[in-house]
Write a protein that holds these residues in place. Structure first.
Motif, short mmCIF file in Angstrom:
data_model
loop_
_atom_site.label_atom_id
_atom_site.label_comp_id
_atom_site.label_asym_id
_atom_site.label_seq_id
_atom_site.Cartn_x
_atom_site.Cartn_y
_atom_site.Cartn_z
N PHE A 30 84.03 65.78 48.13
CA PHE A 30 83.19 66.91 47.74
C PHE A 30 81.93 66.97 48.59
N ALA A 31 81.27 65.82 48.77
CA ALA A 31 80.03 65.78 49.55
C ALA A 31 80.29 66.15 51.00
N ALA A 32 81.34 65.64 51.59
CA ALA A 32 81.64 65.94 52.99
C ALA A 32 82.10 67.38 53.17
N GLY A 33 82.78 67.91 52.18
CA GLY A 33 83.30 69.27 52.29
C GLY A 33 82.24 70.34 52.15
N PHE A 34 81.23 70.08 51.35
CA PHE A 34 80.24 71.12 51.09
C PHE A 34 78.89 70.89 51.75
N SER A 35 78.72 69.78 52.46
CA SER A 35 77.46 69.57 53.15
C SER A 35 77.49 70.29 54.49
N GLN A 36 76.33 70.56 55.03
CA GLN A 36 76.26 71.22 56.32
C GLN A 36 76.48 70.20 57.42
N ALA A 37 77.07 70.63 58.51
CA ALA A 37 77.42 69.72 59.60
C ALA A 37 76.18 69.03 60.17
N GLY A 38 75.07 69.73 60.25
CA GLY A 38 73.84 69.13 60.77
C GLY A 38 73.35 67.99 59.91
N MET A 40 75.22 66.02 57.97
CA MET A 40 76.12 64.89 58.15
C MET A 40 75.83 64.18 59.47
N HIS A 41 75.54 64.95 60.51
CA HIS A 41 75.22 64.35 61.80
C HIS A 41 73.94 63.52 61.70
N ASP A 42 72.93 64.06 61.03
CA ASP A 42 71.66 63.35 60.90
C ASP A 42 71.83 62.05 60.13
N VAL A 43 72.63 62.06 59.08
CA VAL A 43 72.86 60.84 58.30
C VAL A 43 73.57 59.80 59.15
N ALA A 44 74.61 60.21 59.87
CA ALA A 44 75.35 59.27 60.72
C ALA A 44 74.45 58.74 61.84
N HIS A 45 73.66 59.62 62.41
CA HIS A 45 72.77 59.24 63.51
C HIS A 45 71.72 58.23 63.04
N ASP A 46 71.11 58.50 61.89
CA ASP A 46 70.10 57.60 61.35
C ASP A 46 70.71 56.25 60.96
N SER A 47 71.94 56.28 60.46
CA SER A 47 72.61 55.03 60.10
C SER A 47 72.87 54.17 61.34
N ARG A 48 73.24 54.80 62.41
CA ARG A 48 73.48 54.05 63.65
C ARG A 48 72.19 53.41 64.14
N HIS A 49 71.08 54.12 64.08
CA HIS A 49 69.79 53.56 64.47
C HIS A 49 69.38 52.42 63.54
N ALA A 50 69.61 52.57 62.24
CA ALA A 50 69.21 51.56 61.26
C ALA A 50 69.95 50.25 61.46
N THR A 51 71.20 50.33 61.92
CA THR A 51 71.99 49.11 62.13
C THR A 51 71.82 48.54 63.53
N GLY A 52 71.06 49.23 64.37
CA GLY A 52 70.81 48.74 65.73
C GLY A 52 71.91 49.07 66.71
#
Length: 56
Positions: A30-38, A40-52
């Motif tokens: 549900f969250a992936a289907g109804f969220s905006q692509a931008g 989702m990109h920001d969350v993935a991008h920030d997660s990558r930075h947080a894990t180094g």
């Protein structure tokens, strides 16, 4: 008598685990289907930075 108690407890634990997994899975879909692509990109991008993990 003790065997029945353990069997009933195990069955209720299995049902709770399956229900939790189903609710979690549906929530993710549900969250992936109804969220905006931008977003989702920001969350993935920030997660990558947080894990180094380098992403640039």
């Amino acid at each position: 008598m003790t065997t029945r108690t353990f069997a009933a407890t195990g069955a209720s634990t299995d049902i709770a685990t399956i229900a939790f997994a189903a609710i979690l899975g549906l929530g993710l879909i549900f969250a992936a289907g109804f969220s905006q692509a931008g977003a989702m990109h920001d969350v993935a991008h920030d997660s990558r930075h947080a894990t180094g993990f380098p992403c640039h």
